[in-house]
Design an enzyme around this catalytic site. Structure first.
Site, short mmCIF file in Angstrom:
data_model
loop_
_atom_site.label_atom_id
_atom_site.label_comp_id
_atom_site.label_asym_id
_atom_site.label_seq_id
_atom_site.Cartn_x
_atom_site.Cartn_y
_atom_site.Cartn_z
N ARG A 104 0.77 -1.19 -0.05
CA ARG A 104 0.06 0.04 0.03
C ARG A 104 1.03 1.32 0.10
O ARG A 104 1.55 1.62 0.63
CB ARG A 104 -1.20 0.42 1.19
N HIS A 131 -7.39 0.37 -6.41
CA HIS A 131 -7.51 0.25 -5.11
C HIS A 131 -8.03 -1.71 -5.93
O HIS A 131 -9.74 -1.66 -5.57
CB HIS A 131 -8.55 0.02 -4.63
N GLN A 134 -9.80 -3.52 -3.78
CA GLN A 134 -11.76 -3.93 -3.47
C GLN A 134 -12.45 -3.99 -4.13
O GLN A 134 -13.26 -4.65 -4.12
CB GLN A 134 -11.58 -2.25 -3.02
N ASP A 220 -17.25 7.31 -1.18
CA ASP A 220 -15.93 6.82 -0.74
C ASP A 220 -16.01 8.07 -0.36
O ASP A 220 -16.74 8.99 -0.46
CB ASP A 220 -14.55 6.81 -1.48
N CYS A 260 -16.69 1.35 0.41
CA CYS A 260 -14.87 0.62 1.16
C CYS A 260 -15.17 0.53 2.46
O CYS A 260 -14.16 -0.28 2.63
CB CYS A 260 -13.61 1.24 -0.32
N ARG A 288 -13.69 -8.79 1.73
CA ARG A 288 -11.86 -9.20 1.09
C ARG A 288 -11.51 -10.25 1.58
O ARG A 288 -10.12 -10.81 0.83
CB ARG A 288 -11.57 -7.24 1.84
N1 NVA Z 1 -10.69 6.44 -1.25
C1 NVA Z 1 -9.72 6.31 -0.09
C2 NVA Z 1 -9.84 4.36 -0.17
C3 NVA Z 1 -10.04 3.70 1.45
C4 NVA Z 1 -9.78 2.92 1.08
C5 NVA Z 1 -8.15 6.22 0.29
O1 NVA Z 1 -7.13 6.33 -0.68
O2 NVA Z 1 -7.63 7.03 0.58
N1 CP Z 2 -11.35 -0.67 2.50
C1 CP Z 2 -9.67 0.22 2.81
O1 CP Z 2 -9.14 -1.06 1.89
O2 CP Z 2 -10.44 -0.46 4.01
P1 CP Z 2 -8.63 -0.11 4.64
O3 CP Z 2 -7.69 1.43 4.85
O4 CP Z 2 -8.43 0.36 6.30
O5 CP Z 2 -7.62 -1.34 4.79
#
Ligand code: NVA
Ligand code: CP
Length: 306
Positions: A104, A131, A134, A220, A260, A288
């Protein structure tokens, strides 16, 4: 076996997703019956986090244990990655000690560079651009609840972020439509979304028009990780892009709601919708785990037959 990575949604073809979903169902059923399935005994997953996480870390770590393997958590703060070790060097070393890597990070380019120097499969656990894990779980959840997503309409309300981009890629793979509504100035950037001449999405200025007749409404956070400095401005700009009961009423009567997570009640989503009868967010989060177990199995063992 050829080395495969999962860096963006369109890295896999439709037939591979069909296989993954069949395996997800099988793995989930077995897990629910407390039947041991340890195909990844002696295999190790390295998880590198440059951003925070609850679901992604937990689902990969628990999933790897449940498949008989082990998972190791590394963050920028407590590894040499935070002190400037080149990502190419880190990839060489980590991929000699582990069998699969989940990352990540911020820029997709960092992930691509890591993958280019890795001896083992690399999985995108979220970047600024995408992502895929997801949407893998989201489409599986849709399939469980409503059957095939082919020809359906997904309404995306809010920011054209990593999750939105991934829905757009998925629409091309699965042949469904996405109605996108963002505030002015936050529109989809097709190239950043990895799209080239798609006719699978349509942009709407009015979020109510985007939601009209949709089979699935999804959204989101207004401010993704790494954009915190824009938070106040975004809260002003996104005011009219909240998914609420009124918006759900213009979608199909049996429309689902997905998010998500984490959710911000009172911002992108009303409490009534996320906690209401059309919401499948808890199944979505749980899936997930099951879908990523199928992904790990596929990347490490290839197409395991049912
Ligand atoms: N769009 C959000 C998703 C978190 C799972 C982010 O990138 O923070
Ligand atoms: N939806 C998702 O990826 O959640 P986290 O940021 O908690 O991993």
């Amino acid at each position: 076996m050829n080395l495969r990575h999962y860096l963006q949604f369109n890295d896999f073809a439709l037939g591979e997703y069909e296989h993954l979903f069949a395996r997800t169902r099988w793995i989930k059923d077995r897990f629910k019956r407390y039947e041991r399935y340890w195909p990844l005994e002696d295999r190790t997953l390295a998880m590198i986090f440059e951003k925070q996480s609850t679901r992604t870390r937990l689902s990969f770590e628990a999933g790897m244990h449940q498949l008989g393997g082990a998972a190791i958590f590394l963050s920028t703060r407590d590894s040499q990655l935070g002190r400037g070790e080149p990502v190419e060097d880190a990839a060489q070393v980590i991929s000699r000690m582990c069998d699969v890597v989940m990352i990540r990070t911020f820029e997709q380019d960092t992930l691509e560079r890591f993958a280019a120097h890795s001896r083992v499969p690399v999985i995108n656990g979220l970047t600024n651009e995408y992502h895929p894990c997801q949407i893998l779980a989201d489409i599986y959840t849709f399939l469980e609840q409503r059957g095939s997503i082919r020809g359906r309409t997904v309404a995306w309300i809010g920011d054209s972020n990593n999750v939105c981009n991934t829905w757009l890629q998925a629409a091309e793979v699965f042949d469904f439509n996405v109605h996108v509504s963002t505030p002015p100035g936050y529109e989809v950037e097709p190239e950043r979304a990895g799209l080239y001449g798609t006719d699978h999405y349509e942009e709407f200025r009015d979020p109510m028009q985007a939601a009209k007749g949709a089979d699935l409404v999804t959204t989101d956070v207004w401010t993704s990780m790494g954009m915190e400095s824009e938070d106040a401005e975004r809260k002003r700009d996104f005011q009219d892009w909240q998914v609420d009961g009124e918006m759900m009423r213009v979608a199909k009567p049996d429309a689902l709601f997905m998010h998500c997570l984490p959710a911000h009640r009172g911002e992108e989503i009303s409490a009534g919708v996320v906690d209401g009868p059309q919401s499948v967010v808890w199944d979505e989060a749980e899936n997930r785990l099951h879908a990523q177990k199928a992904l790990l199995e596929f990347l490490l063992l290839g197409k395991v037959e049912l």
